[in-house]
Structure formats: structure tokens, C-alpha cells
Enzyme design. Structure first.
Site, PDB file in Angstrom:
ATOM      1  N   HIS A   1       1.034  -1.188  -0.072  1.00 34.72           N
ATOM      2  CA  HIS A   1       0.099  -0.134   0.150  1.00 34.72           C
ATOM      3  C   HIS A   1       0.813   1.358   0.025  1.00 34.72           C
ATOM      4  O   HIS A   1       2.182   1.196  -0.047  1.00 34.72           O
ATOM      5  CB  HIS A   1      -0.787   0.065   1.091  1.00 34.72           C
TER       6      HIS A   1
ATOM      7  N   HIS B   1       1.595   3.951   1.895  1.00 35.98           N
ATOM      8  CA  HIS B   1       2.099   4.515   3.190  1.00 35.98           C
ATOM      9  C   HIS B   1       3.351   4.754   3.075  1.00 35.98           C
ATOM     10  O   HIS B   1       4.217   3.502   2.700  1.00 35.98           O
ATOM     11  CB  HIS B   1       1.650   3.832   4.354  1.00 35.98           C
TER      12      HIS B   1
ATOM     13  N   ASP C   1       6.131   4.337   5.160  1.00 35.64           N
ATOM     14  CA  ASP C   1       6.862   3.450   5.686  1.00 35.64           C
ATOM     15  C   ASP C   1       7.027   1.965   4.989  1.00 35.64           C
ATOM     16  O   ASP C   1       7.662   1.182   5.530  1.00 35.64           O
ATOM     17  CB  ASP C   1       6.515   3.249   7.224  1.00 35.64           C
ATOM     18  N   HIS C   2       6.294   2.057   3.861  1.00 34.49           N
ATOM     19  CA  HIS C   2       6.059   0.862   2.896  1.00 34.49           C
ATOM     20  C   HIS C   2       6.709   1.080   1.487  1.00 34.49           C
ATOM     21  O   HIS C   2       7.411   0.123   1.128  1.00 34.49           O
ATOM     22  CB  HIS C   2       4.900   0.103   2.762  1.00 34.49           C
TER      23      HIS C   2
END
Length: 279
Positions: free
Chosen positions: A79, A81, A83-84
């Protein structure tokens, strides 16, 4: 909130075909850090998620690739976000030929369709669209282990946050029907009985709904604010957690309103049982 965090090594081989590399970004919401996964059994592998661009992650990734002469054919992002997806540029700096896949892709990325299959020797992944935590959220089912990479819909410790509760609950129900083995979460340790954990999440959310309805029933038709509900349900929790808890309660109230079970007085910003629905 999660209890005290289980220590996790920066790099760990979790199965013959799954290596977890921590994102180097521990925090309140990231737990021990974002889990990124290197998948397969041959020198050509798949990567799931990229952390948020921390030097520690890139150093760990470099060391694994060099030690085993590995190349990454494709990176799959669960996804949007930060932090990904934040490590994509770092990944491409050392592996410019890697293809980047994401549902609702941005420039330079390739789309992921629900049901799309990604394969490398030793690992067959099936993409599964399961919005809730984010609209573009994808889980990946690992056929060889009857396992699921759950992204941030289900975590290794604690509970997940979500954008829309009704959508999230629907996704959890559908996720539980997709696999029977381990869950490899976006944050936290491996969950050995992944399906049971998904069902536990569903049960927890239903219990919270019942608690909210009980508070409104006890109010006898009087309007109640979301924070007043929090102070009843979370009375044994530190007050510092009440504000984030209120966001979850508002999500529950929105779902219940959509189902016709409660009504919202926008002027007073209070909530009450919908007595008409009970007739």
C-alpha cells in the site's frame, strides 16, 4: 496498543523461501520497524515492501543480496504509506532493473490486479485486494505455504488502524477465507496461526461495537459524545490513549450509522440509539 515488543533481528530467515529484513524504522506505529520480505529459493527473488528509506534497511538489503548473489526481479508494494514505499528509490539505486508493482500505481510503477500472480522459483504469490487500512491495500497469498502476507490489515502485535471500518471488516472476513497457515504481517513477528489471528481481529472489532451500543443503550436515548463513550469503554486505560481511541470509536459510530443502528446529531456532535430502527 501492543504490549512490550518482541525483539526481532534485523535480518531473519523465517522459512526456506521467506527472509524478513526490518526497515530500520522502529516506532509507535511501526512497532519493531516495517517488515520487508525477500521471497524465493533461487538467485532471482521477489521483494515485498521497501520500508521508509532508512540507511539501515538499505545496508541490510545490500548484505543479503551480496552474501547470496541475489537479484530482485520485482518489488511488490502492499500500500501507499511512506513506511512501505519510502525505500523504492534506494532499491532502484542498487537494482535499477527491478520492476515496481503497486495497486493504484504512481509514475514508474506497474499496476497490480486483484488475483494477479507473481512467481519466482520457490514462491508463488497471489495478490488479494483488501482495503480498509488503505484503499489500495493488497495482501499476498503464498501458495507454497498456504500463508498470507497481511500488510497492515493484521499486525504481529496489537491491533491495526483503518480508514473505514465497514470496508475493513469486509476485508478481514474475506482474508480469513483465503489461507490457513502463517500470517507474515507488515509489522511485528510472524503469526503461526494466521487465520485464527484474523478471526480474533474480527471478534475484537465486534466486541468494541457491542460496547459502544451498550453505552448508548445505557444513555436511555440521550445523546452521547464520542469522547464520553471512550471514557466508559477505555476507563482502565491511560488518558493519553483516549484521543487515539476516540478515532476508532468514531469509525465504529460511522459504521453503525450506515447500518441504521445509531443517529448522529451534527449540531451537538452527539450520538444516540436509533429507536426507529428497532420498531
Amino acid at each position: 496498543m501492543a504490549a512490550s515488543l518482541v525483539p526481532l533481528p534485523e535480518i531473519e530467515k523465517l522459512s526456506p523461501r521467506v527472509v524478513r529484513i526490518l526497515g530500520g524504522n522502529p516506532g509507535k506505529f511501526q512497532l519493531q520497524g516495517t517488515n520487508t520480505y525477500l521471497l524465493g529459493t533461487s538467485p532471482t527473488r521477489l521483494l515485498l515492501d521497501t520500508g521508509e528509506g532508512k540507511p539501515a534497511w538499505l545496508a541490510s538489503l545490500r548484505s543479503v543480496l551480496a552474501a547470496h548473489d541475489i537479484t530482485i526481479s520485482a518489488a511488490i508494494l502492499t500500500h501507499w504509506h511512506p513506511d512501505h514505499v519510502g525505500g523504492v528509490a534506494d532499491l532502484l539505486s542498487i537494482s535499477p532493473a527491478t520492476k515496481i508493482y503497486k495497486n493504484e500505481p504512481t509514475e514508474g510503477q506497474l499496476d497490480i490486479a486483484d488475483g494477479q500472480v507473481f512467481q519466482t522459483e520457490g514462491a508463488t504469490l497471489r495478490a488479494f485486494h483488501c482495503p480498509g487500512h488503505a484503499t489500495d491495500h493488497m495482501a499476498l497469498v503464498l501458495a507454497e505455504e498456504d500463508a498470507m502476507f497481511t500488510g497492515d490489515n493484521v499486525l504481529g502485535q496489537g491491533t491495526a488502524v483503518f480508514e473505514d471500518l465497514a470496508t475493513y471488516m469486509d476485508s478481514l472476513h474475506r482474508m480469513a477465507a483465503q489461507f490457513g497457515g502463517r500470517a507474515y504481517p507488515g509489522h511485528g513477528p510472524v503469526i503461526e496461526d494466521g487465520k485464527a489471528k484474523v478471526l480474533e481481529y474480527i471478534k475484537h472489532r465486534k466486541e468494541r461495537e457491542e460496547q459502544v451500543l451498550a453505552v448508548l443503550e445505557d444513555a436511555g436515548g440521550k445523546g452521547v459524545t464520542s469522547m464520553a463513550i471512550v471514557k466508559v469503554i477505555y476507563k482502565d486505560y491511560p488518558e493519553s490513549l483516549w484521543q487515539p481511541a476516540e478515532r476508532g470509536v468514531v469509525q465504529i459510530l460511522g459504521k453503525l450509522e450506515g447500518e441504521g443502528k445509531v443517529v448522529h446529531d451534527e449540531g451537538e456532535d452527539t450520538w444516540a440509539i436509533n429507536r426507529k430502527a428497532a420498531l
